[in-house]
Design a protein around this motif. Sequence first.
Motif, PDB file in Angstrom:
ATOM      1  N   PRO A  55       1.686 -56.671 -45.838  1.00  0.00           N
ATOM      2  CA  PRO A  55       1.539 -56.977 -44.411  1.00  0.00           C
ATOM      3  C   PRO A  55       1.751 -58.476 -44.192  1.00  0.00           C
ATOM      4  CG  PRO A  55      -0.623 -56.721 -45.432  1.00  0.00           C
ATOM      5  CD  PRO A  55       0.389 -56.415 -46.493  1.00  0.00           C
ATOM      6  N   SER A  56       2.565 -58.827 -43.199  1.00  0.00           N
ATOM      7  CA  SER A  56       2.920 -60.244 -43.013  1.00  0.00           C
ATOM      8  C   SER A  56       2.924 -60.612 -41.531  1.00  0.00           C
ATOM      9  CB  SER A  56       4.315 -60.515 -43.587  1.00  0.00           C
ATOM     10  OG  SER A  56       4.408 -60.033 -44.908  1.00  0.00           O
ATOM     11  N   TYR A  57       2.129 -61.608 -41.193  1.00  0.00           N
ATOM     12  CA  TYR A  57       2.127 -62.113 -39.815  1.00  0.00           C
ATOM     13  C   TYR A  57       2.285 -63.634 -39.866  1.00  0.00           C
ATOM     14  CZ  TYR A  57       0.648 -63.323 -35.100  1.00  0.00           C
ATOM     15  OH  TYR A  57       0.598 -63.844 -33.827  1.00  0.00           O
ATOM     16  N   ASN A  58       3.405 -64.123 -39.366  1.00  0.00           N
ATOM     17  CA  ASN A  58       3.717 -65.566 -39.413  1.00  0.00           C
ATOM     18  C   ASN A  58       3.588 -66.115 -40.834  1.00  0.00           C
ATOM     19  OD1 ASN A  58       4.144 -65.421 -36.679  1.00  0.00           O
ATOM     20  ND2 ASN A  58       2.211 -66.380 -36.108  1.00  0.00           N
ATOM     21  N   GLU A  59       4.300 -65.486 -41.769  1.00  0.00           N
ATOM     22  CA  GLU A  59       4.175 -65.833 -43.191  1.00  0.00           C
ATOM     23  C   GLU A  59       5.459 -66.445 -43.772  1.00  0.00           C
ATOM     24  OE1 GLU A  59       1.609 -66.051 -44.863  1.00  0.00           O
ATOM     25  OE2 GLU A  59       0.109 -64.578 -44.256  1.00  0.00           O
ATOM     26  N   GLU A  60       6.274 -67.085 -42.934  1.00  0.00           N
ATOM     27  CA  GLU A  60       7.549 -67.625 -43.445  1.00  0.00           C
ATOM     28  C   GLU A  60       7.337 -68.637 -44.584  1.00  0.00           C
ATOM     29  OE1 GLU A  60       9.587 -69.507 -40.163  1.00  0.00           O
ATOM     30  OE2 GLU A  60       8.231 -71.223 -40.163  1.00  0.00           O
ATOM     31  N   ASP A  61       6.209 -69.362 -44.554  1.00  0.00           N
ATOM     32  CA  ASP A  61       5.962 -70.379 -45.587  1.00  0.00           C
ATOM     33  C   ASP A  61       5.369 -69.807 -46.870  1.00  0.00           C
ATOM     34  OD1 ASP A  61       6.917 -72.379 -43.915  1.00  0.00           O
ATOM     35  OD2 ASP A  61       4.947 -72.686 -42.981  1.00  0.00           O
ATOM     36  N   ARG A  62       4.455 -68.850 -46.721  1.00  0.00           N
ATOM     37  CA  ARG A  62       3.741 -68.364 -47.908  1.00  0.00           C
ATOM     38  C   ARG A  62       4.425 -67.181 -48.582  1.00  0.00           C
ATOM     39  NH1 ARG A  62      -2.622 -68.060 -46.653  1.00  0.00           N
ATOM     40  NH2 ARG A  62      -2.000 -66.370 -45.259  1.00  0.00           N
ATOM     41  N   LEU A  63       5.235 -66.439 -47.826  1.00  0.00           N
ATOM     42  CA  LEU A  63       5.850 -65.221 -48.355  1.00  0.00           C
ATOM     43  C   LEU A  63       6.778 -65.445 -49.565  1.00  0.00           C
ATOM     44  CD1 LEU A  63       6.017 -62.115 -47.891  1.00  0.00           C
ATOM     45  CD2 LEU A  63       7.950 -62.551 -46.358  1.00  0.00           C
ATOM     46  N   PRO A  64       7.636 -66.484 -49.571  1.00  0.00           N
ATOM     47  CA  PRO A  64       8.562 -66.631 -50.712  1.00  0.00           C
ATOM     48  C   PRO A  64       7.864 -66.721 -52.071  1.00  0.00           C
ATOM     49  CG  PRO A  64       9.255 -68.034 -48.903  1.00  0.00           C
ATOM     50  CD  PRO A  64       7.920 -67.477 -48.516  1.00  0.00           C
ATOM     51  N   ARG A  65       6.778 -67.456 -52.150  1.00  0.00           N
ATOM     52  CA  ARG A  65       6.059 -67.598 -53.426  1.00  0.00           C
ATOM     53  C   ARG A  65       5.581 -66.230 -53.923  1.00  0.00           C
ATOM     54  NH1 ARG A  65       0.713 -68.189 -54.529  1.00  0.00           N
ATOM     55  NH2 ARG A  65       0.145 -69.278 -56.432  1.00  0.00           N
ATOM     56  N   VAL A  68      16.172 -52.265 -41.277  1.00  0.00           N
ATOM     57  CA  VAL A  68      17.562 -52.735 -41.345  1.00  0.00           C
ATOM     58  C   VAL A  68      17.922 -52.928 -42.811  1.00  0.00           C
ATOM     59  CG1 VAL A  68      19.155 -54.593 -40.686  1.00  0.00           C
ATOM     60  CG2 VAL A  68      17.384 -53.840 -39.084  1.00  0.00           C
ATOM     61  N   ASP A  69      19.024 -52.319 -43.250  1.00  0.00           N
ATOM     62  CA  ASP A  69      19.402 -52.436 -44.662  1.00  0.00           C
ATOM     63  C   ASP A  69      20.122 -53.767 -44.931  1.00  0.00           C
ATOM     64  OD1 ASP A  69      22.074 -52.182 -43.915  1.00  0.00           O
ATOM     65  OD2 ASP A  69      22.311 -50.151 -44.682  1.00  0.00           O
ATOM     66  N   ALA A  70      20.485 -53.997 -46.195  1.00  0.00           N
ATOM     67  CA  ALA A  70      21.094 -55.270 -46.614  1.00  0.00           C
ATOM     68  C   ALA A  70      22.395 -55.563 -45.864  1.00  0.00           C
ATOM     69  CB  ALA A  70      21.344 -55.261 -48.116  1.00  0.00           C
ATOM     70  N   GLU A  71      23.076 -54.520 -45.392  1.00  0.00           N
ATOM     71  CA  GLU A  71      24.350 -54.704 -44.666  1.00  0.00           C
ATOM     72  C   GLU A  71      24.141 -54.830 -43.154  1.00  0.00           C
ATOM     73  OE1 GLU A  71      24.316 -52.243 -47.297  1.00  0.00           O
ATOM     74  OE2 GLU A  71      25.072 -53.983 -48.417  1.00  0.00           O
ATOM     75  N   GLY A  72      22.868 -54.768 -42.734  1.00  0.00           N
ATOM     76  CA  GLY A  72      22.569 -54.901 -41.306  1.00  0.00           C
ATOM     77  C   GLY A  72      22.586 -53.596 -40.539  1.00  0.00           C
ATOM     78  N   VAL A 108       9.519 -52.634 -52.536  1.00  0.00           N
ATOM     79  CA  VAL A 108       8.602 -53.564 -51.859  1.00  0.00           C
ATOM     80  C   VAL A 108       8.887 -53.443 -50.366  1.00  0.00           C
ATOM     81  CG1 VAL A 108       7.893 -55.975 -51.561  1.00  0.00           C
ATOM     82  CG2 VAL A 108       8.570 -55.154 -53.835  1.00  0.00           C
ATOM     83  N   ILE A 109       7.853 -53.137 -49.584  1.00  0.00           N
ATOM     84  CA  ILE A 109       8.011 -53.005 -48.130  1.00  0.00           C
ATOM     85  C   ILE A 109       7.278 -54.157 -47.458  1.00  0.00           C
ATOM     86  CG2 ILE A 109       7.616 -51.532 -46.110  1.00  0.00           C
ATOM     87  CD1 ILE A 109       7.405 -49.143 -48.143  1.00  0.00           C
ATOM     88  N   VAL A 110       8.043 -55.081 -46.878  1.00  0.00           N
ATOM     89  CA  VAL A 110       7.434 -56.190 -46.124  1.00  0.00           C
ATOM     90  C   VAL A 110       7.304 -55.726 -44.682  1.00  0.00           C
ATOM     91  CG1 VAL A 110       7.657 -58.593 -45.378  1.00  0.00           C
ATOM     92  CG2 VAL A 110       8.481 -57.913 -47.651  1.00  0.00           C
ATOM     93  N   VAL A 111       6.073 -55.701 -44.183  1.00  0.00           N
ATOM     94  CA  VAL A 111       5.849 -55.274 -42.804  1.00  0.00           C
ATOM     95  C   VAL A 111       5.592 -56.519 -41.963  1.00  0.00           C
ATOM     96  CG1 VAL A 111       4.558 -53.764 -41.255  1.00  0.00           C
ATOM     97  CG2 VAL A 111       4.805 -53.139 -43.664  1.00  0.00           C
ATOM     98  N   ASP A 112       6.584 -56.893 -41.146  1.00  0.00           N
ATOM     99  CA  ASP A 112       6.424 -58.041 -40.256  1.00  0.00           C
ATOM    100  C   ASP A 112       5.662 -57.561 -39.028  1.00  0.00           C
ATOM    101  OD1 ASP A 112       6.580 -60.068 -38.420  1.00  0.00           O
ATOM    102  OD2 ASP A 112       8.710 -60.489 -38.730  1.00  0.00           O
ATOM    103  N   ASP A 113       4.417 -58.031 -38.905  1.00  0.00           N
ATOM    104  CA  ASP A 113       3.509 -57.528 -37.870  1.00  0.00           C
ATOM    105  C   ASP A 113       3.685 -58.296 -36.552  1.00  0.00           C
ATOM    106  OD1 ASP A 113       1.498 -56.043 -36.696  1.00  0.00           O
ATOM    107  OD2 ASP A 113      -0.132 -57.255 -37.534  1.00  0.00           O
ATOM    108  N   GLY A 114       4.902 -58.236 -36.007  1.00  0.00           N
ATOM    109  CA  GLY A 114       5.165 -58.903 -34.724  1.00  0.00           C
ATOM    110  C   GLY A 114       5.087 -60.422 -34.823  1.00  0.00           C
ATOM    111  N   LEU A 167      10.232 -53.953 -42.556  1.00  0.00           N
ATOM    112  CA  LEU A 167       9.868 -53.165 -41.381  1.00  0.00           C
ATOM    113  C   LEU A 167       9.326 -54.147 -40.349  1.00  0.00           C
ATOM    114  CD1 LEU A 167       9.656 -50.170 -40.495  1.00  0.00           C
ATOM    115  CD2 LEU A 167       7.340 -50.167 -41.411  1.00  0.00           C
ATOM    116  N   SER A 168      10.082 -54.371 -39.267  1.00  0.00           N
ATOM    117  CA  SER A 168       9.657 -55.334 -38.236  1.00  0.00           C
ATOM    118  C   SER A 168       9.011 -54.581 -37.082  1.00  0.00           C
ATOM    119  CB  SER A 168      10.859 -56.135 -37.732  1.00  0.00           C
ATOM    120  OG  SER A 168      11.393 -56.896 -38.786  1.00  0.00           O
ATOM    121  N   LEU A 169       7.703 -54.772 -36.908  1.00  0.00           N
ATOM    122  CA  LEU A 169       6.989 -54.077 -35.834  1.00  0.00           C
ATOM    123  C   LEU A 169       7.211 -54.793 -34.510  1.00  0.00           C
ATOM    124  CD1 LEU A 169       3.598 -53.233 -37.609  1.00  0.00           C
ATOM    125  CD2 LEU A 169       5.722 -51.915 -37.601  1.00  0.00           C
TER     126      LEU A 169
END
Length: 327
Positions: free
Chosen positions: A76-86, A51-55, A109-115, A139-141
């Motif tokens: 790769p990111s799984y339940n990383e809402e707290d650690r990802l911003p840093r 999904v691009d910046a405009e949705g 930068v490609i953030v892959v949200d692993d479900g 990229l939301s899996l």
Amino acid sequence: PPRAMAFSLPEAAALLAALAAFLLLLICMIAYVTAIKMPTLHRHEEDKFFVDAEGRKEPVPSIHDPSTKELSVVVPSYNEEDRLPRMMDEALNYLEKRQKRDPSFTYEVIVVDDGSKDQTTKVAMKYCKKYGSDKVRVLSLVKNRGKGGAVRMGVFSSRGEKILMADADGATKFADIEKVEEGLKNLQPWPNQMAISCGSRAHLEKDSIAKRSYFRTLLMYGFHFLVWFLCVKEIRDTQCGFKLLTREAALRTFSALHIERWAFDVELLYIAQRLGIPIAEVAVNWTEIEGSKLVPFWSWLQMGRDLLFIRLRYMTGAWQLETRKCN
């Protein structure tokens, strides 16, 4: 009275050897029969878009296409809402400064949200809106694939000439990318444009042992021994999540990758060695960050089983080194 049945020492040794050979044969058969012959490279329909910046939904690029960026960073990111911003703040701060110094330098930068079950995608999308979807992509899996599966989906959707794997916890100082780039450069000339440079924490082992329990230290040494004995001899730290690959090396190794969870790094490097891809190991700064997803005992047990099966499945021919296309 009848003489009690007793074995002489040579007989007992022969019996034990026969038992060990039988067990090894049995494990080989189990490894062969239970092997999924080809890597699961299937994408769900929803995974074929970001999904691009405009949705708006945009189709993801393919690693089979020529590169259009100098660098892709796959997170790769799984339940990383707290650690990802840093991690994202540090990475993008570095990348933007570098681009200002050298306008020819291009990145994504490609953030892959692993479900994830939390707000990981929402957090990542804030960066997409701030920097634009040409620089930050999410990229939301649909389903959780495991760290290796998530990295592979990011790699297969990347546009970079070089591809960096970087953990969402930001444990490695992002500016150390210059060290792994130097490691990659020192491997030139690259055979068939393939080379890998691995960040390494091996030089920090003494300090980390001092802070760990005896049990965790024992597990760590056991794992290192199994990696060395079964799969990868030249690399001391296979598990550091900071690895830089040329586009061709990423394509060849990730296309043949079967393991999708914690031990995927080991299979990746095992494949690279089998393909004759040169590998550098470079010391990087690393800090342990709270919130690890590894459950010490069970994760190590699963990894130990995976290591044994990696070796046996390639040895018995259940797994072959072929490059296939992701669909």
